[in-house]
Design an enzyme around this catalytic site. Structure first.
Site, PDB file in Angstrom:
ATOM      1  N   LYS A  22     -29.148   9.281  33.861  1.00 20.27           N
ATOM      2  CA  LYS A  22     -28.774   7.969  34.438  1.00 20.27           C
ATOM      3  C   LYS A  22     -28.302   8.143  35.875  1.00 20.27           C
ATOM      4  CE  LYS A  22     -24.507   6.145  33.569  1.00 20.27           C
ATOM      5  NZ  LYS A  22     -23.762   5.731  34.776  1.00 20.27           N
ATOM      6  N   ASN A  23     -27.470   9.163  36.104  1.00 21.12           N
ATOM      7  CA  ASN A  23     -26.852   9.312  37.429  1.00 21.12           C
ATOM      8  C   ASN A  23     -27.740  10.014  38.447  1.00 21.12           C
ATOM      9  OD1 ASN A  23     -24.762   7.892  36.379  1.00 21.12           O
ATOM     10  ND2 ASN A  23     -23.416   9.648  36.072  1.00 21.12           N
ATOM     11  N   CYS A 116     -17.746   1.004  35.424  1.00 16.81           N
ATOM     12  CA  CYS A 116     -16.704   1.177  34.405  1.00 16.81           C
ATOM     13  C   CYS A 116     -15.318   0.983  35.012  1.00 16.81           C
ATOM     14  CB  CYS A 116     -16.783   2.581  33.806  1.00 16.81           C
ATOM     15  SG  CYS A 116     -18.161   2.733  32.668  1.00 16.81           S
ATOM     16  N   ARG A 121     -11.543   3.102  42.090  1.00 14.80           N
ATOM     17  CA  ARG A 121     -12.945   3.251  42.543  1.00 14.80           C
ATOM     18  C   ARG A 121     -13.166   2.664  43.939  1.00 14.80           C
ATOM     19  NH1 ARG A 121     -17.104   3.269  37.779  1.00 14.80           N
ATOM     20  NH2 ARG A 121     -17.707   5.172  38.875  1.00 14.80           N
ATOM     21  N   ASP A 305     -17.020  12.746  32.875  1.00 15.49           N
ATOM     22  CA  ASP A 305     -17.831  11.879  31.991  1.00 15.49           C
ATOM     23  C   ASP A 305     -17.913  12.410  30.565  1.00 15.49           C
ATOM     24  OD1 ASP A 305     -20.229  10.943  34.582  1.00 15.49           O
ATOM     25  OD2 ASP A 305     -18.164  10.335  34.175  1.00 15.49           O
ATOM     26  N   ARG A 397     -25.060   0.698  28.585  1.00 14.26           N
ATOM     27  CA  ARG A 397     -25.264   0.943  30.024  1.00 14.26           C
ATOM     28  C   ARG A 397     -25.801   2.345  30.270  1.00 14.26           C
ATOM     29  NH1 ARG A 397     -20.405   0.530  33.214  1.00 14.26           N
ATOM     30  NH2 ARG A 397     -21.944   1.159  34.749  1.00 14.26           N
TER      31      ARG A 397
HETATM   32  C1  EPZ Z   1     -20.205   8.932  39.927  1.00 16.33           C
HETATM   33  O1  EPZ Z   1     -19.315   7.853  40.168  1.00 16.33           O
HETATM   34  C2  EPZ Z   1     -20.804   8.669  38.562  1.00 16.33           C
HETATM   35  N1  EPZ Z   1     -21.543   7.419  38.575  1.00 16.33           N
HETATM   36  C3  EPZ Z   1     -19.681   8.592  37.526  1.00 16.33           C
HETATM   37  O2  EPZ Z   1     -20.307   8.439  36.238  1.00 16.33           O
HETATM   38  C4  EPZ Z   1     -18.898   9.906  37.531  1.00 16.33           C
HETATM   39  O3  EPZ Z   1     -17.808   9.786  36.654  1.00 16.33           O
HETATM   40  C5  EPZ Z   1     -18.394  10.201  38.951  1.00 16.33           C
HETATM   41  O4  EPZ Z   1     -19.495  10.179  39.883  1.00 16.33           O
HETATM   42  C6  EPZ Z   1     -17.710  11.560  39.041  1.00 16.33           C
HETATM   43  O5  EPZ Z   1     -18.580  12.562  38.623  1.00 16.33           O
HETATM   44  C7  EPZ Z   1     -22.807   7.404  39.078  1.00 16.33           C
HETATM   45  O6  EPZ Z   1     -23.315   8.406  39.552  1.00 16.33           O
HETATM   46  C8  EPZ Z   1     -23.545   6.091  39.009  1.00 16.33           C
HETATM   47  P1  EPZ Z   1     -16.917   9.565  42.840  1.00 16.33           P
HETATM   48  P2  EPZ Z   1     -18.668   7.653  41.650  1.00 16.33           P
HETATM   49  O7  EPZ Z   1     -17.167   8.815  44.085  1.00 16.33           O
HETATM   50  O8  EPZ Z   1     -19.678   8.015  42.667  1.00 16.33           O
HETATM   51  C9  EPZ Z   1     -12.665   8.913  44.669  1.00 16.33           C
HETATM   52  C10 EPZ Z   1     -20.634   7.532  34.109  1.00 16.33           C
HETATM   53  O9  EPZ Z   1     -19.898   7.484  33.122  1.00 16.33           O
HETATM   54  N2  EPZ Z   1     -13.342   8.157  45.731  1.00 16.33           N
HETATM   55  O10 EPZ Z   1     -17.380  10.980  42.732  1.00 16.33           O
HETATM   56  O11 EPZ Z   1     -18.048   6.321  41.691  1.00 16.33           O
HETATM   57  C11 EPZ Z   1     -12.645   8.122  43.374  1.00 16.33           C
HETATM   58  O12 EPZ Z   1     -11.553   7.253  43.333  1.00 16.33           O
HETATM   59  C12 EPZ Z   1     -20.056   7.233  35.486  1.00 16.33           C
HETATM   60  O13 EPZ Z   1     -21.857   7.833  34.105  1.00 16.33           O
HETATM   61  C13 EPZ Z   1     -12.604   7.732  46.830  1.00 16.33           C
HETATM   62  O14 EPZ Z   1     -11.398   7.975  46.921  1.00 16.33           O
HETATM   63  O15 EPZ Z   1     -17.521   8.757  41.597  1.00 16.33           O
HETATM   64  C14 EPZ Z   1     -12.532   9.197  42.323  1.00 16.33           C
HETATM   65  O16 EPZ Z   1     -11.161   9.548  42.232  1.00 16.33           O
HETATM   66  C15 EPZ Z   1     -18.594   6.844  35.430  1.00 16.33           C
HETATM   67  N3  EPZ Z   1     -13.239   7.023  47.803  1.00 16.33           N
HETATM   68  C16 EPZ Z   1     -13.258  10.391  42.941  1.00 16.33           C
HETATM   69  O17 EPZ Z   1     -13.432  10.080  44.342  1.00 16.33           O
HETATM   70  C17 EPZ Z   1     -14.577   6.737  47.740  1.00 16.33           C
HETATM   71  O18 EPZ Z   1     -15.117   6.113  48.686  1.00 16.33           O
HETATM   72  C18 EPZ Z   1     -14.615  10.656  42.340  1.00 16.33           C
HETATM   73  O19 EPZ Z   1     -15.372   9.474  42.507  1.00 16.33           O
HETATM   74  C19 EPZ Z   1     -15.312   7.180  46.617  1.00 16.33           C
HETATM   75  C20 EPZ Z   1     -14.673   7.891  45.622  1.00 16.33           C
END
Ligand code: EPZ
Length: 418
Positions: A22-23, A116, A121, A305, A397
């Site tokens: 998915k990702n 989610c 986020r 995840d 999803r």
């Molecule tokens: C991706 O989400 C995945 N989703 C998530 O999978 C996964 O949990 C996550 O990466 C971490 O591996 C998709 O790829 C569609 P991040 P993303 O930006 O990109 C902080 C699932 O269950 N952050 O790596 O939203 C954030 O708060 C989903 O399949 C900022 O501070 O995750 C978090 O603490 C859920 N500022 C950390 O980074 C930003 O601009 C990791 O978030 C962006 C993120």
């Protein structure tokens, strides 16, 4: 609305095929906006996040047609740079379109993304990266407005290895003038998959999987047929299901390398695991021993995840465990639901303190998000008696044909309209 009805206690035996990730598929779909040539993505997972992303592409003027499980995208007629809130709120990955839409139209207007409810986020790292490439950004009335005369390569340092921010910047940079370097980039396998896809359509991206990604801007991109990698999180979910229910499951995927942190923990729990070619085989005698502590980390650390799923397993192991969620602020919503099934679990700040019980008791519980919902299904499968899992649209999803695959392994689970 639909629910799962589960009669727990069956051991699981047999083989299960794993969907494409998915990702990976979601950022690849965002990337199709960058080219006027046809793209065929092979064996796309049957999940609602993909269907919602396709709706967004069609709203942008792209053509999207399924042929079996293959998805053919033609963005040559794309003519809109705005994603309305009712679509953007459906999923987190709508935000990836910022990079590709602003690259194509020099403009983008996207409502804040959904996804989610597992934490704040924010998207500050996405926006900071786009600004470094020359994008002017204003945020107004719940929308992010982007515009630029042109995109110019630059060096970008991410405060944290954000998966989405890394992908968004890659998408904006592939057709920028000059070179871009992303430092402290996320290292997930799905980032490497996006790099492979972008290079297959003529981009010049290197370094994905390491902490530094280099992108040399090109003027035009082509088309391709592309098979994304297996979904390591779906594979991990089935491995934990086998561990919790007992029996022997064979996971048909080439993602053992990407799951080493989970496999290490499951072996510590007492599971017998071996890998042969493109299969991971897990045998479990069901009464497992706890692992003392698990900390979620960016890849290659333990994946957030799979945090809910491994916590559900810890609940029925002998001994005590502490599971700490380091990436998201509120990713333990499922814990109160597990308590309804008899779990001895206390959440304090970002840690869950678990004392193993012998077995879950069946109960009616509510899915609050994708992976927490999946964890409740696993608990129901291992429980004594009947369980109902409500609001399973969260699970739809990210898991295609979930109940079908579980039934094939011997689980007693049906989907029922409420
Ligand atoms: C991706 O989400 C995945 N989703 C998530 O999978 C996964 O949990 C996550 O990466 C971490 O591996 C998709 O790829 C569609 P991040 P993303 O930006 O990109 C902080 C699932 O269950 N952050 O790596 O939203 C954030 O708060 C989903 O399949 C900022 O501070 O995750 C978090 O603490 C859920 N500022 C950390 O980074 C930003 O601009 C990791 O978030 C962006 C993120």
């Amino acid at each position: 609305m639909e629910k799962y009805v589960i009669n727990g206690g069956n051991k699981l035996y047999g083989s299960v095929d794993i969907q494409t990730a998915k990702n990976s598929v979601l950022p690849i779909l965002a990337a199709t906006v960058l080219t006027d040539e046809k793209i065929r993505i092979l064996n796309v997972p049957e999940i609602s996040d993909v269907n919602n992303m396709v709706k967004i592409l069609i709203r942008l003027g792209c053509k999207a047609v399924f042929s079996g499980r293959d998805l053919i995208i033609d963005s040559s007629s794309a003519d809109c740079f705005e994603i309305p809130s009712e679509l953007a709120h459906e999923l987190r990955s709508s935000v990836f379109l910022l990079g590709s839409v602003v690259s194509r139209f020099r403009m983008a207007k996207i409502a804040y993304p959904g996804g989610c409810d597992i934490g704040l986020r924010p998207v500050d790292l996405h926006l900071a990266g786009l600004k470094r490439l020359g994008v002017q950004i204003t945020e107004k009335n719940g929308y992010i407005l982007c515009k630029c005369d042109k995109l110019t390569g630059n060096e970008i340092m991410l405060d944290c290895p954000s998966v989405g921010a890394t992908e968004n910047i890659m998408l904006a940079a592939v057709r920028a003038e000059g070179c871009t370097t992303i430092k402290n980039a996320a290292r997930e396998p799905e980032i490497e998959d996006l790099q492979r896809f972008l290079n297959a359509i003529g981009a010049k991206v290197s370094g994905a999987g390491s902490g530094t990604i280099k992108i040399e801007g090109v003027k035009k991109l082509g088309g391709c047929e592309y098979l994304p990698i297996h979904d390591r999180i779906e594979a991990g979910t089935f491995l934990v299901a086998g561990a919790m229910c007992g029996g022997e499951v064979e996971i048909n995927c080439s993602c053992a390398e990407n799951l080493s942190s989970l496999l290490h923990k499951l072996r510590e729990n007492g599971c017998n695991i071996y890998i042969k070619n493109d299969k991971i085989v897990l045998g479990s005698n069901r009464r497992l021993t706890s692992v003392k502590s698990i900390e979620t980390q960016p890849y290659p650390g333990f994946p957030t995840d799979l945090q809910a799923q491994i916590t559900a397993l810890c609940c029925i192991c002998s001994g005590q465990s502490i599971i700490t969620e380091n990436l998201f602020e509120t990713r333990f919503k499922y814990a109160s639901e597990l308590r309804k099934m008899g779990a001895d679990i206390t959440v304090i700040n970002r840690s869950a303190f678990v004392r193993g019980i012998d077995r879950f008791k069946g109960a009616t519980v509510v899915a609050h998000d994708l992976r927490g919902g999946a964890a409740l299904v696993l608990a129901g499968l291992a429980a004594e008696g009947r369980s109902e899992i409500l609001y399973i649209s969260h699970i739809d999803r990210g898991y295609g044909a979930f109940e079908y695959k579980l039934r094939k392994l011997g689980a007693d689970i049906v989907r029922v309209a409420v």
